[in-house]
Design an enzyme around this catalytic site. Structure first.
Site, PDB file in Angstrom:
ATOM      1  N   LYS A   1       0.936  -1.321  -0.103  1.00  0.00           N
ATOM      2  CA  LYS A   1       0.024   0.155  -0.084  1.00  0.00           C
ATOM      3  C   LYS A   1       0.853   1.189   0.127  1.00  0.00           C
ATOM      4  CE  LYS A   1      -4.563   0.793   0.742  1.00  0.00           C
ATOM      5  NZ  LYS A   1      -5.740  -0.088   0.401  1.00  0.00           N
TER       6      LYS A   1
ATOM      7  N   GLY B   1     -23.808   3.237   5.540  1.00  0.00           N
ATOM      8  CA  GLY B   1     -23.318   3.805   4.262  1.00  0.00           C
ATOM      9  C   GLY B   1     -23.862   3.286   3.108  1.00  0.00           C
TER      10      GLY B   1
ATOM     11  N   GLY C   1     -23.548   4.697  -0.622  1.00  0.00           N
ATOM     12  CA  GLY C   1     -22.007   4.744  -1.174  1.00  0.00           C
ATOM     13  C   GLY C   1     -21.868   3.760  -2.399  1.00  0.00           C
ATOM     14  N   HIS C   2     -20.462   3.802  -2.653  1.00  0.00           N
ATOM     15  CA  HIS C   2     -20.431   2.974  -3.982  1.00  0.00           C
ATOM     16  C   HIS C   2     -20.712   1.633  -3.684  1.00  0.00           C
ATOM     17  CE1 HIS C   2     -18.083   6.458  -5.270  1.00  0.00           C
ATOM     18  NE2 HIS C   2     -18.327   5.917  -6.493  1.00  0.00           N
TER      19      HIS C   2
END
Ligand code: NAD
Length: 358
Positions: free
Chosen positions: A84, A181, A184-185
């Site tokens: 990351k 959420g 959300g996506h």
């Protein structure tokens, strides 16, 4: 620049293979690229850009996220390792294209050991900027597209399994599910799947207009964002923030299982044992939400087509079943079982005992 000894002593350092601190005064780039493990292939994981309170917070974030990607990728049995990167967001105005080109040069210096994609605060257009200076980026605008529908599909399959294992239900018809959420996506695609399967939904989000529109479309109830922890339901599906299972929320929960897309749902590892004490089943987040990284594999190698993705999602369900069964049989928290399996698989791969994934 000398690396402070404290990086090695950091609780999430966990034998990271490489940590690169990259700076570029001309563009204001301050980035940390962490490669946790390449035993299964190049370390793949997104790049996050964030206004960190301190560089130490950025180090903590990148190490935890990178270790998490290793665990996620090996649990999904992908032929990649985990890594990351984080960029400390420059203060004031900055040239975004130049910044991400400089980031691309840092990625390139790792010679393909790390492949970046977008994460929080970074867009496919930013990856296109980075692509000008390195070929080791995915998540491009003309790539495999938004990973969220695939993540949502994986979470949906995981919720079906959790309903079977924890509630003894072979279908989601009438199963009460609270989604955080929801607009959300991932949340919105997940809610569509759940509604189609007949679940009785209670939704929340901070986007009130979008929330009401979605609830009306799906025939769902809504609650305020702070009331979601008090909803009496069978399953809680967190699809917004991390650390939402914490000392303040855990005693408010009136659910029998937690299964959702959000990363790092447990504020601490100990929360897993606390959930078990309260007889709440838990689907480890990095197992159930791996659909997105599975989807992105198509950009790394064309062998990983839609059919392969579908097979891998079913594989996630099987891995989740193994974790939940072991947790039940051994009376131990599911998050710890998942960590143990992930660590063992990484060790086995290192020792050449684990067959290469396909
Ligand atoms: P998103 O930003 O599109 O959706 C998050 C939603 O949560 C938004 O609608 C936002 O309004 C809402 N929200 C924010 N704070 C809230 C609060 N306090 N209460 C209720 N709602 C709140 O993000 P996403 O891409 O859908 O990802 C959701 C989660 O899943 C994140 O934790 C992400 O790291 C994780 N995840 C996403 C993917 C993916 O493919 N997108 C893959 C793996 C994991």
């Amino acid at each position: 620049m000398s690396v402070p000894a404290s990086v090695f002593e950091h609780p999430a350092f966990d034998n990271h293979e490489k940590v690169l601190f990259a700076t570029d005064p001309a563009t204001g780039l301050q980035a940390i690229l962490a490669v946790h493990s390449t035993v299964r292939g190049p370390a793949v994981g997104g790049c996050r850009m964030w206004s960190y309170d301190s560089p130490a917070d950025a180090v903590t974030d990148v190490l935890r996220l990178s270790q998490g990607m290793s665990y996620k990728n090996i649990m999904a049995d992908l032929p990649i390792g985990g890594g990351k990167s984080v960029i400390i967001k420059p203060k004031g105005d900055f040239d975004r294209d130049a910044l991400f080109q400089a980031f691309g040069r840092a990625v390139d210096s790792l010679g393909g050991h790390y492949i970046s994609a977008e994460d929080v605060g970074v867009s496919p257009a930013d990856m296109l900027s980075a692509r000008r200076t390195t070929r080791h980026v995915v998540g491009l605008p003309d790539g495999t597209g938004d990973p969220s529908p695939t993540t949502a599909k994986g979470v949906f399959l995981g919720i079906q399994l959790v309903a079977e294992k924890a509630l003894g239900k072979s279908s989601l018809e009438g199963v009460k599910i609270a989604v955080q959420g929801a607009t959300g996506h991932v949340g919105s695609y997940l809610c569509e799947h759940l509604a189609k399967a007949g679940a009785d939904l209670t939704l929340t989000d901070i986007h009130e207009d979008a929330l009401q529109a979605l609830a009306a479309k799906l025939g769902a109830k809504t609650v305020g964002k702070d009331d979601i922890y008090d909803v009496e339901a069978d399953i809680f599906a967190p699809c917004a923030l991390g650390s939402i299972i914490n000392e303040k929320t855990i005693d408010r929960l009136k659910v029998r299982a937690i299964a959702g897309a959000a990363n790092n749902q447990l504020a601490t590892r100990e929360m897993g044992a606390e959930l078990m004490k309260r007889k709440v089943a838990y689907a480890p987040d990095y197992v159930i939400n791996a659909g997105g990284i599975i989807n992105i594999m198509g950009e790394i190698d064309s062998r990983f087509d839609k059919k392969w993705v579908e097979g891998k999602l079913q594989g996630l369900k099987a891995t989740l079943a193994e974790i939940l069964d072991t947790a039940e049989n051994e009376g131990r928290p599911a998050n710890l079982i998942a960590d143990e399996i992930a660590r063992q698989r990484i060790e086995d791969a290192r020792a050449g005992k684990l067959q290469a994934a396909e």
